[in-house]
Design a protein around this motif. Structure first.
Motif, PDB file in Angstrom:
ATOM      1  N   UNK A  67       0.831  -1.201   0.000  1.00  0.00           N
ATOM      2  CA  UNK A  67       0.000   0.000   0.000  1.00  0.00           C
ATOM      3  C   UNK A  67       0.865   1.251   0.000  1.00  0.00           C
ATOM      4  N   UNK A  68       1.970   1.219   0.762  1.00  0.00           N
ATOM      5  CA  UNK A  68       2.868   2.365   0.823  1.00  0.00           C
ATOM      6  C   UNK A  68       3.551   2.655  -0.500  1.00  0.00           C
ATOM      7  N   UNK A  69       3.848   1.599  -1.264  1.00  0.00           N
ATOM      8  CA  UNK A  69       4.402   1.813  -2.615  1.00  0.00           C
ATOM      9  C   UNK A  69       3.406   2.615  -3.450  1.00  0.00           C
ATOM     10  N   UNK A  70       2.112   2.243  -3.337  1.00  0.00           N
ATOM     11  CA  UNK A  70       1.086   3.008  -4.038  1.00  0.00           C
ATOM     12  C   UNK A  70       1.009   4.436  -3.536  1.00  0.00           C
ATOM     13  N   UNK A 175       0.432  -1.911   9.658  1.00  0.00           N
ATOM     14  CA  UNK A 175       0.413  -1.757   8.199  1.00  0.00           C
ATOM     15  C   UNK A 175       0.594  -0.300   7.759  1.00  0.00           C
ATOM     16  N   UNK A 176       0.099   0.632   8.573  1.00  0.00           N
ATOM     17  CA  UNK A 176       0.308   2.050   8.261  1.00  0.00           C
ATOM     18  C   UNK A 176       1.790   2.396   8.381  1.00  0.00           C
ATOM     19  N   UNK A 177       2.438   1.864   9.427  1.00  0.00           N
ATOM     20  CA  UNK A 177       3.864   2.131   9.635  1.00  0.00           C
ATOM     21  C   UNK A 177       4.701   1.582   8.484  1.00  0.00           C
ATOM     22  N   UNK A 178       4.489   0.317   8.131  1.00  0.00           N
ATOM     23  CA  UNK A 178       5.270  -0.269   7.032  1.00  0.00           C
ATOM     24  C   UNK A 178       4.957   0.433   5.705  1.00  0.00           C
ATOM     25  N   UNK A 179       3.731   0.926   5.588  1.00  0.00           N
ATOM     26  CA  UNK A 179       3.373   1.676   4.394  1.00  0.00           C
ATOM     27  C   UNK A 179       4.142   2.974   4.285  1.00  0.00           C
ATOM     28  N   UNK A 181       7.060   3.539   5.632  1.00  0.00           N
ATOM     29  CA  UNK A 181       8.450   3.177   5.332  1.00  0.00           C
ATOM     30  C   UNK A 181       8.622   2.942   3.835  1.00  0.00           C
ATOM     31  N   UNK A 182       7.711   2.171   3.255  1.00  0.00           N
ATOM     32  CA  UNK A 182       7.797   1.863   1.822  1.00  0.00           C
ATOM     33  C   UNK A 182       7.646   3.132   0.981  1.00  0.00           C
TER      34      UNK A 182
END
Length: 277
Positions: A67-70, A175-179, A181-182
């Protein structure tokens, strides 16, 4: 509750995109996007440490990262489009694409089946987003480059919403945190390669505020998907173009065009239909 969460996400995204678009015209759009994501990362880390401990699985973290890549790509192309094109072209294309693709994924691949009334609301929401966002601008404002940016941003935003909705309800904010980061990792190489000049303290603070609002918007969307179908949550969250128009009417006392009134009424009808459905 899911409907209120999704609408809250829409309000925050409307404020964040409007402010981010203004800032990207005054400074480096890459720097604005990067500062926003770094601030969002810090904010989400503080939030996750203050909340009760949860056990997020590897799949949840992976979905958040995807999601973070998006998010990173979406903000990069959205802000570039806004820096060189008219908001009336860039915003509606990115919003309509961002809502249409997750709906197709939800129905075709995830087996979601909205009610008839919800389908009517979805059908009303997509043209409502377009009508509300359409404002008169100078000739040539809808450049081909800005339109291309908006199309790419719409696909990235669709990825952001679709992937985040797959995270489990027990994952908390991880998931927000890893997003974040990404998203940061996506933007850092672009910023280094572009070698953009530093932005002012005022623009940095503005970009930081955008990052916090966007992170809160994603958090509300994530919570909404846990109690509501993704096809419904993403439609309501993508009503964010309504916010700049309402701000113009109520705060700046701008005149509203007839088609925008129709769009606002259609958006209101969409919310009612989805709520009832």
């Amino acid at each position: 509750m899911g409907i209120l969460l999704a609408l809250g996400s829409s309000v925050l995204y409307g404020l964040a995109d409007y402010l981010g678009g203004i800032l990207s015209r005054r400074g480096s759009f890459v720097a604005i996007a990067l500062v926003g994501q770094v601030t969002g990362l810090v904010f989400s880390l503080v939030a996750v440490l203050l909340l009760p401990e949860v056990a997020a699985g590897p799949e949840d973290l992976a979905w958040g990262a995807l999601s973070g890549v998006g998010t990173g790509l979406g903000m990069l192309f959205l802000y570039r489009g806004l820096s060189r094109g008219h908001m009336s072209v860039v915003v509606p294309i990115s919003a309509v694409g961002g809502v249409a693709l997750p709906i197709l994924v939800g129905v075709a691949l995830l087996g979601e089946r909205p009610s008839v009334l919800s389908w009517l609301g979805i059908a009303a929401a997509v043209p409502a987003i377009w009508l509300v966002s359409r404002v008169r601008g100078p000739s040539g404002s809808g450049s081909a480059a800005a339109t291309t940016d908006a199309l790419v941003a719409s696909m990235a935003i669709a990825l952001q919403y679709t992937a985040l909705a797959q995270a489990g309800p027990d994952a908390g904010l991880w998931p927000i945190v890893t997003g974040r980061v990404a998203a940061t990792l996506v933007l850092v190489p672009v910023a280094l390669r572009a070698r953009q000049r530093r932005i002012s303290v005022r623009l940095t603070l503005g970009a930081a505020a955008v990052g916090v609002m966007a992170t809160l918007a994603l958090l509300l969307y994530l919570l909404a998907t846990q109690v509501q179908l993704m096809t419904v949550a993403v439609v309501l969250s993508c009503l964010y173009p309504v916010i700049p128009v309402l701000l113009g009417i109520t705060v700046l006392h701008e005149r509203v065009a007839t088609h925008q009134v129709v769009g606002l009424l259609a958006a209101g009808a969409a919310v009612v239909l989805i709520t009832v459905g």
